[in-house]
Design a protein around this motif. Sequence first.
Motif, PDB file in Angstrom:
ATOM      1  N   ARG A  95       0.854  -1.186   0.000  1.00 56.41           N
ATOM      2  CA  ARG A  95       0.000   0.000   0.000  1.00 56.41           C
ATOM      3  C   ARG A  95       0.889   1.235   0.000  1.00 56.41           C
ATOM      4  O   ARG A  95       2.047   1.196   0.401  1.00 56.41           O
ATOM      5  CB  ARG A  95      -0.922   0.013   1.229  1.00 56.41           C
ATOM      6  CG  ARG A  95      -1.949  -1.091   1.229  1.00 56.41           C
ATOM      7  CD  ARG A  95      -2.941  -0.925   2.367  1.00 56.41           C
ATOM      8  NE  ARG A  95      -2.335  -1.134   3.664  1.00 56.41           N
ATOM      9  CZ  ARG A  95      -2.207  -2.327   4.229  1.00 56.41           C
ATOM     10  NH1 ARG A  95      -2.624  -3.388   3.613  1.00 56.41           N
ATOM     11  NH2 ARG A  95      -1.660  -2.453   5.415  1.00 56.41           N
ATOM     12  N   GLU A 147      -4.399  -3.475  -2.327  1.00 50.57           N
ATOM     13  CA  GLU A 147      -3.392  -4.274  -1.614  1.00 50.57           C
ATOM     14  C   GLU A 147      -3.033  -5.518  -2.415  1.00 50.57           C
ATOM     15  O   GLU A 147      -3.888  -6.157  -3.025  1.00 50.57           O
ATOM     16  CB  GLU A 147      -3.946  -4.692  -0.251  1.00 50.57           C
ATOM     17  CG  GLU A 147      -3.010  -5.579   0.544  1.00 50.57           C
ATOM     18  CD  GLU A 147      -3.654  -6.090   1.819  1.00 50.57           C
ATOM     19  OE1 GLU A 147      -2.918  -6.643   2.654  1.00 50.57           O
ATOM     20  OE2 GLU A 147      -4.879  -5.940   1.971  1.00 50.57           O
ATOM     21  N   CYS A 183      -6.414   1.149   5.564  1.00 51.19           N
ATOM     22  CA  CYS A 183      -7.046   0.037   4.850  1.00 51.19           C
ATOM     23  C   CYS A 183      -8.357   0.501   4.220  1.00 51.19           C
ATOM     24  O   CYS A 183      -9.433   0.250   4.763  1.00 51.19           O
ATOM     25  CB  CYS A 183      -7.273  -1.140   5.801  1.00 51.19           C
ATOM     26  SG  CYS A 183      -7.944  -2.609   5.007  1.00 51.19           S
TER      27      CYS A 183
END
Length: 496
Positions: free
Chosen positions: A85, A170, A154
């Motif tokens: 990421r 991801e 996330c």
Amino acid sequence: MTSKVIAFLFVFILSVQGGFDDWKYETPTRSIQALKPKGLRVFLPGDPRIKLFLFEGYIQNDTQNTSVFLNKRDFWGFGQKQKNRDGWIFEDRNIALEVGQTIVHRSFVSIGNPFIKTNGTNKDALLQLAGYYSPMGIFTVEVLEDPAARGAHCPETATKVRGGYACAQEVIFEDNFDNFREDLWQIEQYIPFNHPEHPFVSYQRPLSSDSNSNIFIENGFLNIVPKLQQDILKQKNESIQTGALDLLSGCTGDTCVMKATGVNVLPPIVSGRLTSARFAFTYGTIYIRAKLPRGDWIYPEILLESSTKKYGSLNYASGLLKVVLSRGNVDTNSRHHSIHEISGGPVINAKCRDSLEFYYKKMSEGYWSDDFHEYALQWTPERISLDVDGVNFATYLPGPAGLRAWLPQSCRGEWYQLFRNASAMAPFDHHFQIALGVAVGGTMEFPDGLKSGGKPKPWNNRGRKATLSFWQDKENWLPTWTQPGLVVDYVKVVAL
């Protein structure tokens, strides 16, 4: 920790303490999560200029003010750059926080070269961190979050991972085949009697002592190479027409024992097949860089296949996604069934697959097996797209009626009822796993009437002697196996 290391860190911290506030750089806004039962997580968005990220702070009480920052730290440390990421994460799983507590914090980032030399000769010059301290911030704990909870680190994604969760963009699976990783792959061992394509192979685990293995890693590449079963059997004075096959030790399928009787000969080819049995996902993009096999009646298995059989296993009812397919024959009377073309796409009914199989020619000279190409399949809740070397060549859109609309009436049958109350993307709406292998012959991939090298296909797809007829034509197809193996450089799956 040794005293030498402690001393080094002490000097290092002092260097950071000096700050470089004359740098005109605005640190990206960081996000903070208080974790349960204890812990602190900080996410700093990515900036390609950042080479180092440090986070520090303390838990504030009523009598403190920010002037204590220079002589009190409850937490500090370097963040880790995220490989999958765009950003940095600092975590301290030892600090205990409570709802209502306030922490005072700041970060330090270095951009460019993190270290500069102070004045002095080359012998006594000191290295000091160069970068920028952010202004001090205040964070009040409002809730203790589960460590698996999504945060700014996330972002939400439609991708789902069996036994876990995924973050947007991801990398959720990756193998560069520097060595064989049994934590990622299961080597299959069985006779594929229940396979709807009925390939003329048995999938076998290579013996550790076998110097001529059908599955091996070499120079950073996975190799899956089909071999003649007869070459193995003759070591035991047996043949495919009279011998027996016992694959019970390490069996991973429904059928692992067979004895040749009459026209029912043993599978003439020993091949290899890997599945990501410990990894399955729903929606995402898979990238595979590979060199495809060449040779009559050979074809690669580069697939996403159902890991749960949600809609049943009969005739691909639960679906199959072919990332890429190219038959290994060089000289045929059908471009679709030769190495000149690649194809791919969704399959639920092997007999009616042409209504869903997408072809791509591209190669004006040479063959798809001449070199490595990157094949990609993007699977979303709305579509399935196929790319090669970054160029899109097909997109499947199920439309309001779903997959049923793509199938001719004669091919719908039980699938119409099966998917009646399912999503438009059904059966491609549940967890799939990766499969890599090489198959040969079979009763679906090569239509009757096909010619290769001017000679007719040696077996009939509906014939009882299909496998035997294939084997008896060995003198014609075996010399064409100039490059029978599938060679894979890497496999990567990225969340949407």
